[in-house]
Every structure is written in C-alpha cells, then in structure tokens.
Design an enzyme around this catalytic site. Structure first.
Site, PDB file in Angstrom:
ATOM      1  N   GLN A 311       0.834  -1.202   0.000  1.00 13.44           N
ATOM      2  CA  GLN A 311       0.000   0.000   0.000  1.00 13.44           C
ATOM      3  C   GLN A 311       0.874   1.260   0.000  1.00 13.44           C
ATOM      4  O   GLN A 311       0.562   2.249  -0.658  1.00 13.44           O
ATOM      5  CB  GLN A 311      -0.922  -0.004   1.218  1.00 13.44           C
ATOM      6  CG  GLN A 311      -1.644   1.303   1.499  1.00 13.44           C
ATOM      7  CD  GLN A 311      -2.597   1.722   0.397  1.00 13.44           C
ATOM      8  OE1 GLN A 311      -3.095   0.877  -0.345  1.00 13.44           O
ATOM      9  NE2 GLN A 311      -2.857   3.019   0.289  1.00 13.44           N
ATOM     10  N   GLU A 312       1.972   1.200   0.728  1.00 13.04           N
ATOM     11  CA  GLU A 312       2.840   2.372   0.847  1.00 13.04           C
ATOM     12  C   GLU A 312       3.633   2.645  -0.434  1.00 13.04           C
ATOM     13  O   GLU A 312       3.712   3.786  -0.892  1.00 13.04           O
ATOM     14  CB  GLU A 312       3.812   2.182   2.021  1.00 13.04           C
ATOM     15  CG  GLU A 312       3.167   2.214   3.398  1.00 13.04           C
ATOM     16  CD  GLU A 312       2.724   3.616   3.801  1.00 13.04           C
ATOM     17  OE1 GLU A 312       3.006   4.572   3.057  1.00 13.04           O
ATOM     18  OE2 GLU A 312       2.095   3.750   4.863  1.00 13.04           O
ATOM     19  N   SER A 313       4.228   1.598  -1.009  1.00 14.90           N
ATOM     20  CA  SER A 313       5.207   1.840  -2.081  1.00 14.90           C
ATOM     21  C   SER A 313       5.130   0.873  -3.255  1.00 14.90           C
ATOM     22  O   SER A 313       5.940   0.984  -4.178  1.00 14.90           O
ATOM     23  CB  SER A 313       6.615   1.739  -1.496  1.00 14.90           C
ATOM     24  OG  SER A 313       6.875   0.388  -1.102  1.00 14.90           O
ATOM     25  N   TYR A 438      -7.029   3.817   3.110  1.00  8.99           N
ATOM     26  CA  TYR A 438      -5.731   3.201   3.391  1.00  8.99           C
ATOM     27  C   TYR A 438      -5.919   1.870   4.120  1.00  8.99           C
ATOM     28  O   TYR A 438      -5.359   0.835   3.721  1.00  8.99           O
ATOM     29  CB  TYR A 438      -4.917   4.175   4.236  1.00  8.99           C
ATOM     30  CG  TYR A 438      -3.568   3.698   4.713  1.00  8.99           C
ATOM     31  CD1 TYR A 438      -2.439   3.822   3.912  1.00  8.99           C
ATOM     32  CD2 TYR A 438      -3.409   3.167   5.994  1.00  8.99           C
ATOM     33  CE1 TYR A 438      -1.192   3.422   4.362  1.00  8.99           C
ATOM     34  CE2 TYR A 438      -2.169   2.759   6.452  1.00  8.99           C
ATOM     35  CZ  TYR A 438      -1.063   2.887   5.631  1.00  8.99           C
ATOM     36  OH  TYR A 438       0.173   2.484   6.083  1.00  8.99           O
TER      37      TYR A 438
END
Length: 472
Positions: A311-313, A438
């Site tokens: 999800q972040e990168s 998120y």
C-alpha cells in the site's frame, strides 16, 4: 395380583400409544427435546461445514471463516464445546444433517424451498445469489440461451436442483458435474480458460476475483436469497429458538457487523488492472522481500506487514512522494530519526523501522480495544498521525458511537475533513477519508496474499499427490 399388574402396565402403554397417535406433535416435541437435551448432555455442538476461504478453513493462525466464527460464538453462547465436521459438498452435508450426525449445517448455504421442507431454518445473516461465471475477454453470456457450452459444477452442489428446475423452461441448458475439483478450483479453471462456465455464489466470486481477476460474471442465475443455517426438522425446536435468540443477540451487540467487516467489506471494490498488477507483484517482487517481512513482523503476520508495504510503495524501496516520505514503508524523515535509521531507501532498515513504529502505535492503544481490532486503529494512526486518531475517537464518542469499536470509528474518519467537525477537535483538519481507504486497501491486500498462498499450497500438494500416484 400379578395378572392385574400386567393388565395395568399394558393398559398404561396402550393409553400412551393412543395419546401419541392422537397428538403426534407431542411425540415430535419430545423427540426434539431429546435431541436438544442430548446436545446439552454431551456438552458439544456438532456443526457441519465445507472447507472454503469464506466459510471455514484452517490456516497458519488456526481456524477461521464466517461460519466458524459464528458457530464458535454460538457454542460459547450455549456454554458448549464446538466440534467442526467438514464435508466435500452440500449433498453430503445435508445427508449428515438428516442422519443426525451433526446438529447444524453451516456452509454459506442459500435458502432453498426444497431444503426448507426437510429441515428447520435458522436466522439469515447475509444474502447472495447464484451467478454464471465466464472468462474475462471471451464472449459474455447475458442469459441461459447464450451459453455456448456446458456449465461445470461440483458433484453434490446446491445449485444442481436450481439447474434442474431451470431446464424445464430452458431445454437447451446443459451442465455436467465433477468430483475432481471444488467450487473454488472451478472458478480458477474458468479464469485459466480450462472450462467455459461455472456457477457460484456471488460473494465467493467476489472473493475469487481478488485472486484471479480474469473471473467475470455473465448474469445472475437467481435473485438474491438469504444465507442460513439448516437444523434438524421438527415442529418444535429448542435448538432453532436458541439459534434465533443468538443471532438476534449477535446482531444487537455488533458481532454480525464485525464479521461482515472482516470478510466482506474489502471485496466491494474490484479493479481489474490494479488486482492484476498486485498479483503479478506477489509472484515477481514479494519473494525478494518476504524474508525481511518475516524477520521484522513482530506480533503481526508477515503477510500484514507485506500488505502495508505494498500500500505504501508497491514494494519499491526507492519510492518517493511529493511530501518527502521515502522508501518501501514510505517513512517521514522525523519517523526515520525517531526509529534511528540512516537510509530510508534501504529496504531492511525501512521495513524494520516501519514495523517497530507500527508496533509502538498499537502498544499505546488502550486495552478496552479488542486485540484483533488494534491493528486497524494502529494503521489509521500510522497513516494520519496519533493525534488525529485521538480526535476521531473523541468525535465518535460525541456522536454516540463506541470509540473502542473500529466499525464506529471507521465511518467517522471522513468527518475529520469537514469544518463543522474538525473545528472543534484538538488536532484539527485531517484527510480522514484517505486513512479510511488506506486501511481498507491493506485489508484487501492482506487477504489476497493469504488466499494466494493457500491456493499455491493446495496446488503444490496436488502435484505431490499426482506424482505419488504415478510412481505407484
């Protein structure tokens, strides 16, 4: 005297027999009471189900699934132990129920009039429909008359009586059964182009699409129907009454909503391109970083840590955002300094720091929050900051919700961006709608990894079985 006593005993027996003939419902009631009392006496509730990623399965963290969680809660409600018995298909399941080998059949079973005549019905807890499935990119059928080949369904499937009923009005309808594959495996075979069509329950299809996005829905075979538990047939059922009481209680205290949140909500959004990209990344990129996720998982599942990093990168150690966060866990400079790392683009440093920081947030949460919910609160704080999490919990309480209940808190996250709400909060404006999405995305990514691995394990075991069979 003995003759008089014998005649008296025979007379009483005849009277009891006559009473049963005149009032058969009394006999049925006693039989049901005996069944229910047997359940209580043995101190064990026997629940039959079918292995399935939504209903019941045993994974790395033990038993899981909608039916398992509901059955376990019901057994606890009655003060009983739970015994789960698994069957290959619904036909075997209903046979066991008819033979009193189980007390409840619970396997994501849709209501069917034919079964309702043979068994008691427990309360409904969600609804679904039967749908015809084809491979994305091939000709979509919009109705039965447009099917160009046989439908393939598992032996003993609950959809077979429905197909038989539909054939009366659609004589060209054809299907065949197989005992070689489960319904989940047939869905994957459609996606791989090995079979043209199958029929499955709508929620099962949604779940499978996040593993194999080439699965597409042609049309609804039935209207939405309630999903229910089936119980032994009787005109008087203490067991049924207990089930209805339990379901009512479970709904009131939010258990049903919590289970829906856990197993269904992440299935709502389906983006073919995004899912395909993610599944490709699981195969090509994840193996490189899996050892690091396993090494630094702490109290989490390593799959959860991997889902957060995606999800972040998208598992890119060199990722950078316009706001200056960097690395595979997209850390701010302040967080990196706090966690004492020197290079945010170093994958190992970033994963270690991200995991430690998330654990730090989770450990600050009060024990009034359920252990299984702390991860979602922690992730919201990881995304938007600890202060804003405190704000949304306070806001939830002000609005009459439970600040310790993730379902209540989650729905209020978007309100942090509304002036009428954030103007009265200590930490002010926050992009709470982003935190909401998120957490939802991470839940979806996590489930996809777990299910993908489960399927790969099944395939590997099947290959070993086939090799063993060939050798012998």
């Amino acid at each position: 005297m003995k003759g008089l006593l014998a005649r008296l005993i025979i007379g009483i027996a005849l009277l009891l027999w006559a009473w049963d003939m005149i009032f058969p419902w009394q006999r049925l009631m006693r039989a049901e009471q005996n069944h229910y009392s047997q359940v209580l006496q043995r101190q064990t509730l026997k629940v039959g189900t079918i292995n399935h990623p939504l209903s019941y399965f045993v994974g790395a963290n033990g038993k899981s699934g909608i039916e398992y969680e509901l059955a376990k809660s019901f057994a606890d409600y009655l003060g009983l132990n739970l015994m789960i018995k698994t069957f290959d298909n619904s036909e075997q399941l209903f046979t066991a129920l008819a033979d009193n080998k189980i007390d409840i059949a619970a396997a994501g079973l849709l209501y069917q009039p034919e079964q309702a005549q043979q068994f008691q019905i427990g309360a409904s807890y969600y609804s679904a429909s039967w749908q015809v499935v084809y491979k994305k990119g091939t000709t979509r059928p919009y109705k039965l008359a447009e099917l160009q080949s046989d439908i393939v369904v598992p032996c003993g499937s609950a959809v077979i009586p429905i197909l038989q009923h539909l054939k009366a009005k659609n004589p060209m309808l054809r299907w065949h059964t197989t005992d070689q594959f489960t319904q989940e495996e047939l869905l994957l075979q459609v996606a791989e182009g090995k079979i043209p069509y199958t029929v499955a329950v709508s929620v099962d299809i949604s779940s499978a699409q996040h593993i194999s996005p080439n699965i597409a829905v042609g049309f609804d075979l039935t209207d939405e129907m309630p999903v229910v538990w089936y119980l032994p047939k009787s005109s008087y059922s203490e067991l049924q009454a207990s089930v209805l009481d339990f379901m009512h209680n479970a709904n009131d205290r939010g258990l049903i909503s919590k289970i829906e949140e856990k197993y269904f909500n992440h299935l709502i959004r389906f983006d073919y391109v995004a899912v395909q990209s993610y599944l490709n990344a699981i195969k090509t990129i994840l193996p490189k970083y899996r050892p690091l996720f396993e090494k630094y998982k702490g109290e989490l599942d390593w799959q959860m840590l991997a889902a957060i990093a995606y999800q972040e990168s998208h598992w890119d150690p060199n990722a950078t955002s316009p706001t200056g966060v960097r690395g595979i866990m997209m850390l701010t400079r302040a967080t990196a300094e706090r966690m004492k790392i020197t290079d945010r683009t170093n994958a190992e440093q970033s994963i270690r720091a991200g995991s430690e920081y998330l654990h730090l947030l989770i450990n600050q949460l009060p024990d009034t929050i359920a252990k299984e919910d702390k991860i979602w609160f922690g992730l919201a704080a990881y995304n938007m900051g600890w202060g804003h999490l405190l704000d949304v919990r306070r806001l939830t309480k002000q609005l009459g919700g439970d600040p310790d209940n993730w379902l209540d808190v989650k729905k209020n996250l978007p309100l942090l961006a509304e002036k009428r709400h954030y103007s009265g909060l200590k930490y002010g404006y926050a992009r709470g709608f982003e935190a909401f999405q998120y957490v939802e995305n991470i839940r979806r990514y996590y489930n996809s990894i777990v299910n993908q691995q489960r399927i790969e394990k099944q395939k590997s075991e099947q290959r070993l079985d086939n090799q063993s069979t060939e050798m012998h």
